[in-house]
Design a protein around this motif. Structure first.
Motif, mmCIF file in Angstrom:
data_model
loop_
_atom_site.group_PDB
_atom_site.id
_atom_site.type_symbol
_atom_site.label_atom_id
_atom_site.label_comp_id
_atom_site.label_asym_id
_atom_site.label_seq_id
_atom_site.Cartn_x
_atom_site.Cartn_y
_atom_site.Cartn_z
ATOM 1 N N GLY A 498 0.786 -1.226 0.000
ATOM 2 C CA GLY A 498 0.000 0.000 0.000
ATOM 3 C C GLY A 498 0.813 1.268 0.000
ATOM 4 O O GLY A 498 0.231 2.363 -0.105
ATOM 5 N N GLY A 499 2.123 1.192 0.137
ATOM 6 C CA GLY A 499 2.956 2.382 0.138
ATOM 7 C C GLY A 499 3.373 2.790 -1.265
ATOM 8 O O GLY A 499 3.194 2.058 -2.238
ATOM 9 N N ASP A 500 3.961 3.977 -1.362
ATOM 10 C CA ASP A 500 4.437 4.493 -2.645
ATOM 11 C C ASP A 500 5.820 3.918 -2.939
ATOM 12 O O ASP A 500 6.696 3.887 -2.055
ATOM 13 C CB ASP A 500 4.503 6.024 -2.624
ATOM 14 N N ILE A 501 6.021 3.478 -4.179
ATOM 15 C CA ILE A 501 7.306 2.947 -4.606
ATOM 16 C C ILE A 501 7.664 3.521 -5.969
ATOM 17 O O ILE A 501 6.791 3.986 -6.714
ATOM 18 C CB ILE A 501 7.319 1.403 -4.677
ATOM 19 N N VAL A 502 8.948 3.501 -6.272
ATOM 20 C CA VAL A 502 9.462 3.815 -7.599
ATOM 21 C C VAL A 502 10.435 2.702 -7.981
ATOM 22 O O VAL A 502 10.934 1.966 -7.121
ATOM 23 C CB VAL A 502 10.159 5.187 -7.656
ATOM 24 N N TYR A 503 10.692 2.585 -9.269
ATOM 25 C CA TYR A 503 11.677 1.623 -9.760
ATOM 26 C C TYR A 503 12.922 2.389 -10.206
ATOM 27 O O TYR A 503 12.809 3.398 -10.920
ATOM 28 C CB TYR A 503 11.118 0.795 -10.909
ATOM 29 N N VAL A 504 14.079 1.886 -9.785
ATOM 30 C CA VAL A 504 15.370 2.496 -10.098
ATOM 31 C C VAL A 504 16.134 1.564 -11.027
ATOM 32 O O VAL A 504 16.200 0.350 -10.794
ATOM 33 C CB VAL A 504 16.172 2.774 -8.810
ATOM 34 N N HIS A 505 16.693 2.121 -12.087
ATOM 35 C CA HIS A 505 17.469 1.371 -13.078
ATOM 36 C C HIS A 505 18.885 1.218 -12.544
ATOM 37 O O HIS A 505 19.742 2.085 -12.738
ATOM 38 C CB HIS A 505 17.453 2.135 -14.402
ATOM 39 N N THR A 506 19.150 0.115 -11.850
ATOM 40 C CA THR A 506 20.451 -0.067 -11.217
ATOM 41 C C THR A 506 21.502 -0.618 -12.160
ATOM 42 O O THR A 506 22.679 -0.271 -12.048
ATOM 43 C CB THR A 506 20.299 -1.008 -10.002
ATOM 44 N N ASP A 507 21.123 -1.516 -13.061
ATOM 45 C CA ASP A 507 22.025 -2.110 -14.043
ATOM 46 C C ASP A 507 21.353 -2.019 -15.410
ATOM 47 O O ASP A 507 20.150 -1.756 -15.494
ATOM 48 C CB ASP A 507 22.346 -3.568 -13.693
ATOM 49 N N PRO A 508 22.103 -2.260 -16.497
ATOM 50 C CA PRO A 508 21.478 -2.131 -17.814
ATOM 51 C C PRO A 508 20.207 -2.934 -17.988
ATOM 52 O O PRO A 508 19.301 -2.504 -18.689
ATOM 53 C CB PRO A 508 22.583 -2.609 -18.768
ATOM 54 N N GLU A 509 20.096 -4.091 -17.327
ATOM 55 C CA GLU A 509 18.911 -4.931 -17.486
ATOM 56 C C GLU A 509 18.287 -5.326 -16.158
ATOM 57 O O GLU A 509 17.517 -6.280 -16.095
ATOM 58 C CB GLU A 509 19.266 -6.193 -18.286
ATOM 59 N N VAL A 510 18.562 -4.578 -15.110
ATOM 60 C CA VAL A 510 18.048 -4.886 -13.778
ATOM 61 C C VAL A 510 17.413 -3.632 -13.192
ATOM 62 O O VAL A 510 17.970 -2.528 -13.308
ATOM 63 C CB VAL A 510 19.161 -5.412 -12.846
ATOM 64 N N PHE A 511 16.228 -3.822 -12.575
ATOM 65 C CA PHE A 511 15.490 -2.726 -11.942
ATOM 66 C C PHE A 511 15.181 -3.124 -10.503
ATOM 67 O O PHE A 511 14.868 -4.283 -10.219
ATOM 68 C CB PHE A 511 14.191 -2.427 -12.696
#
Length: 550
Positions: A498-511
């Motif tokens: 239920g919380g707010d999240i974002v996705y971060v692009h850590t590696d070329p093909e990993v989030f």
């Protein structure tokens, strides 16, 4: 042979409990990755060739039409364009080991060098046979094997396994034989009996089901990893249209979210109402439909007055009285004309009688025409029809709103403020496409019984992106300030808890997903005040698609 039989019995034991077979060993195709402040490159090895994808580092946008020169173990080569990616023939990838590569990328005025290492794993080989596996077992080994077999058989007997009911008697007899022979130190006979027992149990085990075998499966597809991160190959990122931005921490004005509604500018709108009750009728060309453009003074409808029964009775009585007065006055005029010739009546008396008769006749004619004169309903301003409540033959009461004319280029927002903070002169709302519509504060009212302070904002653009009566959320600036990372509203999604999240692009093909705390910034952006560090590449387009991967 004994080890193989035990492994078969163990596999049967797992299947008997209803457990799913173990998943195969999943791995991706060999790949080399490289990144720089300008570009991000991924090279995947398959079918004696490299498939190269090139994206912008900050936005993750594909780079097309670039020139990629590669220093390979067999010398320099140039990759060819293959749709949205690049292809390089590489027969040397059939050799296992680490291959050092250097990519020289030229895209317009940008030139960059990207070193990478491609590791090709060696082919899998069958495990070597352990020494002594074909020799005789010691007495201790035979005893341990017998205990393991008896434990497995006993567990099956407790579950009333049909196959093991028959094995119970055989196992008991064979076990007694083994123990008796071992007491007499006949090791060879004991080993033979143990082998017979284990082989027999393995035969029963394999008769039900075969043990599943797992192998290495190459799955170069988007999937969620065991630690919760998301692996998305570049091909999947192209399909999902993943876009990113590099977060930067700045100071912004703190904002408040206010509920609002789109209203018409009172100086650029008007109502068409009926002064008297009556029946509506259409002008030539019919009633104007919703959204039709009208000009000021244009006739939009007619209304024919309708009289009640008591009014009609009063009119008929008045008509009778007027008819009687007209008849009396008419005879008086004729008499005065005859007497005027003899001089008995003056000319003034005759003129007064004629004037009185003319007035009575006009009053009578006005009563006859009362039902025939229709009221014209005209447009007060030039604009478009926002409300139409007209149909032929409709009976409209007095003060009924038949049409509402507005100027769509001049709309306001009426918002309600439930806090005590001072609102600045600028605000904004978001349109249906996520764009920003600027607002300007026009006026502030006093708090009402609901403790809500009404605010009026004028829309700065032409208002074509919103409609009258639409419910909106106004993001108004205050005098306070806050420091954080400004990101689009679509970048923040709701997580599983239920919380707010974002996705971060850590590696070329990993989030990687990050829990964040946000505050409103404007109609199109929010301010991340915790959870993301400056320089992180936050996914701004497609985070909800990444969140659905399993």
């Amino acid at each position: 042979m004994i080890l193989a039989s035990l492994s078969g019995a163990s596999a049967h034991e797992g299947h008997a409990h209803g457990d799913a077979p173990p998943p195969p060993n999943i791995q991706t195709a060999p790949r080399a990755t490289a990144a720089s402040p300008l570009f991000e490159l991924v090279a995947v090895a398959a079918d004696n060739a490299l498939t190269i994808t090139l994206d912008r580092f900050d936005t993750n946008e594909p780079v097309s039409g670039a020139t990629i020169e590669v220093e390979t173990p067999e010398g320099p080569a140039v990759a060819s364009i293959d749709a949205e990616s690049y292809r390089l023939d590489a027969p040397w990838i059939s050799r296992p080991g680490d291959h050092e590569l250097l990519f020289t990328v030229t895209a317009g005025a940008d030139i960059d060098f990207l070193p990478a290492t491609l590791r090709i794993p060696a082919a899998a080989t069958p495990p070597a046979e352990e020494p002594g596996a074909r020799g005789f077992l010691s007495a201790a080994s035979v005893q341990e094997i017998s205990k393991a077999v008896f434990a497995g058989i006993g567990d099956r007997l407790r579950r009333n396994d049909p196959a093991m009911l028959a094995m119970g008697g055989i196992g008991f007899v064979a076990g007694m034989l083994v123990m008796a022979l071992m007491r007499r130190r006949r090791l060879a006979a004991g080993v033979t009996a143990a082998i017979l027992l284990v082989a027999l149990s393995s035969t029963f085990a394999h008769a039900e089901t075969a043990a599943p075998t797992g192998g290495t499966v190459v799955r170069d597809v988007a999937q969620r990893l065991a630690d919760g991160r998301v692996f998305a190959p570049k091909a999947a990122q192209r399909i999902l249209a993943i876009r990113t931005m590099v977060a930067s921490e700045q100071e912004h004005r703190r904002s408040l979210e206010l509920p609002g509604r789109v209203i018409a500018d009172p100086n650029a709108s008007g109502f068409v109402q009926t002064a008297v009750g009556g029946r509506l009728s259409a002008p030539p060309g019919g009633f104007p439909p919703l959204g039709a453009k009208v000009e000021a003074g244009q006739v939009l409808a007619f209304i024919e007055p309708s009289l009640a029964a008591i009014d009609q009775s009063s009119i008929r009585q008045t008509q009778a009285e007027l008819d009687q007065e007209i008849a009396i006055s008419d005879r008086q005029v004729e008499r005065f004309r005859k007497l005027r010739a003899s001089g008995a009546v003056s000319a003034t008396q005759l003129d007064e009688a004629e004037i009185t008769l003319a007035g009575l006749r006009e009053r009578r004619a006005a009563l006859d025409e009362m039902k025939l004169v229709a009221e014209e309903l005209v447009a007060p301003i030039s604009g478009v029809v926002a409300l139409a409540n007209a149909s032929p033959g409709l009976i409209a009461e007095s003060n009924t709103v038949v049409f509402h004319i507005i100027d769509p280029a001049r709309l306001w927002i009426e918002a309600l403020s439930y806090g005590g903070e001072a609102i600045g002169q600028t605000a904004s709302i978001a349109d249906a496409e996520g764009g920003l519509i600027p607002l300007r504060l026009v006026g502030t009212g006093f708090s009402e019984n609901s403790q809500a302070q009404p605010l009026h904002f004028a829309i700065e653009d032409n208002g074509e992106r919103i409609r009258l009566g639409q419910m909106v959320t106004v993001v108004a600036e205050t005098s306070a300030s806050a420091t954080g990372l400004a990101v689009p509203r679509d970048a923040v999604i709701r997580g599983a808890n239920g919380g707010d999240i974002v996705y971060v692009h850590t590696d070329p093909e990993v989030f990687e997903s990050r829990s964040v705390r946000t505050e409103p910034l404007d109609g199109a952006r929010v301010l991340i005040v915790a959870g993301v560090a400056p320089g992180d590449r936050v996914v701004t387009q497609g985070p909800e698609l990444l969140n659905q991967l399993r």
